[in-house]
Design an enzyme around this catalytic site. Structure first.
Site, PDB file in Angstrom:
ATOM      1  CG  HIS A 271      34.142  40.934  42.519  1.00 56.51           C
ATOM      2  ND1 HIS A 271      34.461  39.969  43.437  1.00 56.51           N
ATOM      3  CD2 HIS A 271      35.316  41.366  42.006  1.00 56.51           C
ATOM      4  CE1 HIS A 271      35.773  39.828  43.495  1.00 56.51           C
ATOM      5  NE2 HIS A 271      36.316  40.654  42.642  1.00 56.51           N
TER       6      HIS A 271
ATOM      7  CD  GLU B  24      42.773  40.125  40.025  1.00 53.29           C
ATOM      8  OE1 GLU B  24      42.235  41.078  40.622  1.00 53.29           O
ATOM      9  OE2 GLU B  24      42.136  39.343  39.308  1.00 53.29           O
TER      10      GLU B  24
ATOM     11  CG  ASP C   9      41.674  40.608  44.301  1.00 52.60           C
ATOM     12  OD1 ASP C   9      41.208  40.200  45.377  1.00 52.60           O
ATOM     13  OD2 ASP C   9      40.989  40.761  43.289  1.00 52.60           O
TER      14      ASP C   9
END
Length: 255
Positions: free
Chosen positions: A46, A152, A178
């Protein structure tokens, strides 16, 4: 080549605490090591971190006696290899939804005969060829490099019993954020429905005799009692906590 302190602590049954860094800043990594964190998650999924940034951040981890774990952007062997060649001592791979995808992580991380990672004598991970023979480096790396897969998504939770059978995975990390999104609760991993799935998944991991991981703050003690041993927080909650503490000290409420 250095023994992986994170794997040693986990093998001894101890909880380990990490801090996730999404910014390419070696000084920040070094400070977090001195602040007592066992390991640093270098987040290349990210954040804006690339392989060149990773080199300096891994060195900072070593200087501050913290274990460097990288979260690569994808579960691709070439990508994983490039970050491990920086000298990181493990990976935390996102979006692992099936047993085959978990096996692909192990294959990418481990050298022959365990996996298929490409070998070189010129990378930092093998001391640029100055620290021991290639066979010794390969054997040491296969023993010391940590493999963490992230569970996730709803598909991953459904397939968790099969994923847990994959050899070579050290940690099964439940990604609550997530998971909440795939369950229809974006931004609310503490929704009762999500937490029920999180706890069931953790119980399944522990029942299989494996190491479970999770990211939380206020609930960390509770999850330690449940048997979770691999934790990380992030820079945002750390900064928020410090800012709120400061404003409480001066008697104002700005955050």
């Amino acid at each position: 080549m250095k023994k992986n302190q994170l794997k040693e602590k986990l093998a001894a049954g101890k909880p380990v605490y990490g801090a996730m860094v999404q910014f390419p800043d070696a000084d920040l990594v070094e400070m977090l090591g001195y602040a007592g964190f066992d390991w640093i998650l270098i987040d290349a999924e990210h954040g804006s971190i690339n392989e060149n940034d990773c080199l300096g951040m891994v060195r900072a981890c070593e200087l501050a006696n913290a274990t460097a774990i990288v979260r690569p952007p994808t579960n691709h062997p070439e990508t994983i290899m490039r970050f491990l060649d920086c000298g990181a001592q493990g990976v935390q791979v996102p979006r692992v939804n099936t047993a085959d995808e978990a096996r692909a992580v192990v294959n990418a991380v481990k050298y022959y005969p365990v996996g298929t990672r490409g070998v070189t004598s010129s990378s930092r991970s093998v001391g640029y060829g100055f620290r021991g023979s290639i066979p010794d480096c390969v054997k040491f790396s296969n023993e010391e490099t940590l493999v963490c897969v992230m569970i996730e998504e709803r598909e991953a939770v459904r397939n968790l019993p099969e994923i847990l059978k994959v050899d070579g995975v050290d940690v099964f990390f439940i990604g609550g954020g997530d998971l909440a999104q795939t369950m229809g609760f974006p931004g609310n991993k503490n929704a009762p429905e999500v937490q029920e799935v999180v706890r069931e998944a953790i119980d399944g991991i522990l029942a299989a005799g494996k190491v479970a991981g999770y990211s939380c703050e206020e609930e960390t003690k509770e999850f330690v009692r449940r048997g979770v041993r691999y934790f990380h927080t992030g820079m945002t909650p750390l900064i928020k906590f410090a800012a709120r503490h400061f404003w409480n000290l001066v008697g104002e409420k700005r955050v």
